[in-house]
Design a protein around this motif. Structure first.
Motif, PDB file in Angstrom:
ATOM      1  N   TYR A  69      66.652  63.346 -62.621  1.00 20.02           N
ATOM      2  CA  TYR A  69      65.744  63.242 -61.473  1.00 20.02           C
ATOM      3  C   TYR A  69      64.867  61.996 -61.634  1.00 20.02           C
ATOM      4  O   TYR A  69      63.702  62.086 -62.054  1.00 20.02           O
ATOM      5  N   PRO A  70      65.390  60.818 -61.306  1.00 23.89           N
ATOM      6  CA  PRO A  70      64.601  59.586 -61.486  1.00 23.89           C
ATOM      7  C   PRO A  70      63.456  59.441 -60.495  1.00 23.89           C
ATOM      8  O   PRO A  70      62.530  58.666 -60.733  1.00 23.89           O
ATOM      9  N   ASP A  71      63.500  60.179 -59.369  1.00 25.06           N
ATOM     10  CA  ASP A  71      62.428  60.100 -58.370  1.00 25.06           C
ATOM     11  C   ASP A  71      61.397  61.187 -58.678  1.00 25.06           C
ATOM     12  O   ASP A  71      61.671  62.383 -58.479  1.00 25.06           O
ATOM     13  N   PRO A  72      60.196  60.833 -59.166  1.00 21.10           N
ATOM     14  CA  PRO A  72      59.206  61.840 -59.562  1.00 21.10           C
ATOM     15  C   PRO A  72      58.820  62.789 -58.437  1.00 21.10           C
ATOM     16  O   PRO A  72      58.627  63.992 -58.673  1.00 21.10           O
ATOM     17  N   ALA A  73      58.704  62.282 -57.205  1.00 17.22           N
ATOM     18  CA  ALA A  73      58.296  63.148 -56.087  1.00 17.22           C
ATOM     19  C   ALA A  73      59.376  64.183 -55.794  1.00 17.22           C
ATOM     20  O   ALA A  73      59.089  65.369 -55.560  1.00 17.22           O
ATOM     21  N   HIS A  74      60.634  63.751 -55.796  1.00 22.56           N
ATOM     22  CA  HIS A  74      61.749  64.674 -55.564  1.00 22.56           C
ATOM     23  C   HIS A  74      61.804  65.726 -56.669  1.00 22.56           C
ATOM     24  O   HIS A  74      61.985  66.931 -56.405  1.00 22.56           O
ATOM     25  N   PHE A  75      61.638  65.293 -57.913  1.00 24.47           N
ATOM     26  CA  PHE A  75      61.631  66.221 -59.046  1.00 24.47           C
ATOM     27  C   PHE A  75      60.523  67.248 -58.888  1.00 24.47           C
ATOM     28  O   PHE A  75      60.733  68.459 -59.065  1.00 24.47           O
ATOM     29  N   SER A  76      59.329  66.789 -58.537  1.00 21.26           N
ATOM     30  CA  SER A  76      58.189  67.698 -58.396  1.00 21.26           C
ATOM     31  C   SER A  76      58.442  68.740 -57.313  1.00 21.26           C
ATOM     32  O   SER A  76      58.146  69.928 -57.493  1.00 21.26           O
ATOM     33  N   ARG A  77      59.021  68.312 -56.171  1.00 23.74           N
ATOM     34  CA  ARG A  77      59.295  69.262 -55.079  1.00 23.74           C
ATOM     35  C   ARG A  77      60.306  70.314 -55.512  1.00 23.74           C
ATOM     36  O   ARG A  77      60.122  71.518 -55.262  1.00 23.74           O
ATOM     37  N   LEU A  78      61.395  69.876 -56.145  1.00 25.51           N
ATOM     38  CA  LEU A  78      62.424  70.826 -56.586  1.00 25.51           C
ATOM     39  C   LEU A  78      61.862  71.793 -57.628  1.00 25.51           C
ATOM     40  O   LEU A  78      62.130  73.002 -57.581  1.00 25.51           O
ATOM     41  N   PHE A  79      61.089  71.267 -58.560  1.00 22.79           N
ATOM     42  CA  PHE A  79      60.545  72.109 -59.632  1.00 22.79           C
ATOM     43  C   PHE A  79      59.602  73.157 -59.051  1.00 22.79           C
ATOM     44  O   PHE A  79      59.671  74.344 -59.410  1.00 22.79           O
ATOM     45  N   LYS A  80      58.745  72.743 -58.120  1.00 19.58           N
ATOM     46  CA  LYS A  80      57.792  73.684 -57.528  1.00 19.58           C
ATOM     47  C   LYS A  80      58.508  74.761 -56.718  1.00 19.58           C
ATOM     48  O   LYS A  80      58.121  75.935 -56.740  1.00 19.58           O
ATOM     49  N   ALA A  81      59.588  74.367 -56.027  1.00 18.49           N
ATOM     50  CA  ALA A  81      60.341  75.338 -55.239  1.00 18.49           C
ATOM     51  C   ALA A  81      60.984  76.397 -56.136  1.00 18.49           C
ATOM     52  O   ALA A  81      61.162  77.549 -55.722  1.00 18.49           O
ATOM     53  N   THR A  82      61.325  76.029 -57.368  1.00 19.15           N
ATOM     54  CA  THR A  82      61.982  76.950 -58.288  1.00 19.15           C
ATOM     55  C   THR A  82      60.993  77.765 -59.103  1.00 19.15           C
ATOM     56  O   THR A  82      61.156  78.978 -59.275  1.00 19.15           O
ATOM     57  N   TYR A  83      59.953  77.112 -59.624  1.00 23.81           N
ATOM     58  CA  TYR A  83      59.031  77.776 -60.549  1.00 23.81           C
ATOM     59  C   TYR A  83      57.707  78.199 -59.911  1.00 23.81           C
ATOM     60  O   TYR A  83      56.879  78.813 -60.574  1.00 23.81           O
ATOM     61  N   GLY A  84      57.489  77.847 -58.660  1.00 26.41           N
ATOM     62  CA  GLY A  84      56.273  78.278 -57.980  1.00 26.41           C
ATOM     63  C   GLY A  84      55.055  77.443 -58.278  1.00 26.41           C
ATOM     64  O   GLY A  84      53.960  77.745 -57.797  1.00 26.41           O
ATOM     65  N   MET A  85      55.207  76.394 -59.069  1.00 21.98           N
ATOM     66  CA  MET A  85      54.106  75.468 -59.365  1.00 21.98           C
ATOM     67  C   MET A  85      54.710  74.131 -59.767  1.00 21.98           C
ATOM     68  O   MET A  85      55.887  74.064 -60.152  1.00 21.98           O
ATOM     69  N   GLY A  86      53.910  73.077 -59.633  1.00 17.02           N
ATOM     70  CA  GLY A  86      54.394  71.758 -60.001  1.00 17.02           C
ATOM     71  C   GLY A  86      54.588  71.628 -61.501  1.00 17.02           C
ATOM     72  O   GLY A  86      54.064  72.427 -62.286  1.00 17.02           O
ATOM     73  N   PRO A  87      55.336  70.628 -61.940  1.00 15.56           N
ATOM     74  CA  PRO A  87      55.621  70.488 -63.380  1.00 15.56           C
ATOM     75  C   PRO A  87      54.379  70.306 -64.246  1.00 15.56           C
ATOM     76  O   PRO A  87      54.327  70.805 -65.367  1.00 15.56           O
ATOM     77  N   ARG A  88      53.345  69.609 -63.738  1.00 14.90           N
ATOM     78  CA  ARG A  88      52.131  69.430 -64.542  1.00 14.90           C
ATOM     79  C   ARG A  88      51.410  70.760 -64.754  1.00 14.90           C
ATOM     80  O   ARG A  88      50.964  71.083 -65.862  1.00 14.90           O
ATOM     81  N   ASP A  89      51.279  71.533 -63.666  1.00 12.04           N
ATOM     82  CA  ASP A  89      50.628  72.840 -63.793  1.00 12.04           C
ATOM     83  C   ASP A  89      51.458  73.768 -64.676  1.00 12.04           C
ATOM     84  O   ASP A  89      50.907  74.576 -65.438  1.00 12.04           O
ATOM     85  N   TYR A  90      52.775  73.663 -64.556  1.00 11.48           N
ATOM     86  CA  TYR A  90      53.662  74.504 -65.372  1.00 11.48           C
ATOM     87  C   TYR A  90      53.462  74.189 -66.851  1.00 11.48           C
ATOM     88  O   TYR A  90      53.347  75.097 -67.679  1.00 11.48           O
TER      89      TYR A  90
END
Length: 329
Positions: free
Chosen positions: A295-316
């Motif tokens: 996931y080289p695009d940080p914004a795309h990664f953050s959206r996908l991660f939040k959709a799966t884990y219910g929070m953004g990667p930093r909060d996770y």
């Protein structure tokens, strides 16, 4: 799953907490306790993923791991395990049975039913984890064999499994160096042998019409694991690498209740989640974690991660940071 996880990599006050974290992250969610309650706990995991199979070698001091009824309900895994005792001793309790293991013995257990695995002395164990459907045997029949001791020196085919897996543990680095294909053949041979041994114990013949498709899926999922860091990994590339049609590729994943893209996304995000939970990766930027797994695009990664884990990667990452040791006297 980490290649190597050592409690010695952390300060003494954080070692046992890390051990509890890494056991649950590598295997299935567990409740872990130490008879001494000592924070200066020594433990080491070493292993590799081979498609749907996982081989993990455990070196550790005495502790007990419990898979409770609550955990089987909230975090089902759909896997079986083989535990081969290489040094020390252990007791596995499941389904009202107890298997007491000494070096060379192995046992068989189900991650989706409660169990307790207790080690009373320093030990070394090799664990093979694999999906239930790989054995091609009825689950209701296999339930009578969980927590059964298969003695190493007893003779017959069962006596081949412990020594063979012990040799694999000794050569784990070499297995990885030789590539996924070699490891898959080794692990696949063990699962086939185990199925034969269990079928013999049950006095039945394995009915396995889908063995060829399962073997192909092992090859495909291993290929995906090797190429997860490539952002442009696509079904056309995967199908071409295995000389099959796109239609067959999609059919194989549909039979598992998912899609090719869904599988790739799940595995990438699982690896990202692991890195974000791992204290040893705490200084790695979130964007670098995403880029490492395709996931080289940080914004795309953050959206996908939040959709799966219910929070953004930093909060996770922050929610899984180890608690600071209590320094109160």
């Amino acid at each position: 799953m980490p290649d190597v996880a050592r409690t010695l990599d952390l300060p003494p006050g954080q070692r046992f907490e890390y051990w509890k974290h890494v056991l649950s992250d590598t295997f299935v969610p567990l409740e872990v306790s130490s008879p001494s309650g000592d924070a200066d706990f020594l433990g080491r995991l070493r292993g590799c993923e081979l498609g749907s199979l996982r081989l993990i070698e455990v070196h550790a001091e005495p502790h007990t791991a419990r898979r409770t009824a609550r955990l089987t309900k909230v975090a089902p895994a759909g896997c079986y395990k083989i535990g081969v005792q290489l040094r020390g001793s252990s007791v596995l309790i499941q389904d009202g049975r107890e298997a007491m293991l000494t070096p060379g013995d192995f046992t068989f257990y189900d991650t989706d039913r409660p169990y307790t695995l207790a080690f009373s002395d320093p030990h070394r164990m090799l664990v093979l984890v694999f999906p239930r459907d790989m054995l091609g045997l009825p689950q209701h029949q296999l339930a009578v064999l969980t927590a059964t001791r298969f003695p190493g020196p007893a003779g017959g085919m069962a006596s081949l499994i412990g020594p063979f897996l012990g040799q694999v543990a000794d050569l784990l680095d070499e297995v990885e160096d030789r590539g996924v294909g070699v490891g898959l053949r080794l692990a696949g041979n063990v699962v086939d042998l185990l199925g034969t041994v269990l079928a013999e114990r049950l006095d039945c013949v394995p009915a396995d019409p889908d063995a060829a498709h399962r073997a192909l899926m092992l090859q495909i999922t291993s290929f995906i694991e090797e190429h997860l860091s490539e952002a442009d990994l696509a079904p056309t590339q995967i199908a071409a690498a295995h000389h099959i049609s796109l239609r067959l590729l999609h059919k194989l994943f549909h039979a598992r209740g998912t899609t090719v893209a869904g599988w790739i996304r799940q595995r990438r995000l699982e690896h990202c989640g692991h890195d974000l939970r791992d204290p040893r990766c705490a200084t790695r930027p979130v964007a670098a974690v995403g880029a490492r797994w395709g996931y080289p695009d940080p914004a795309h990664f953050s959206r996908l991660f939040k959709a799966t884990y219910g929070m953004g990667p930093r909060d996770y990452r922050a929610s899984h940071a180890p608690a600071a040791p209590d320094r109160r006297s």
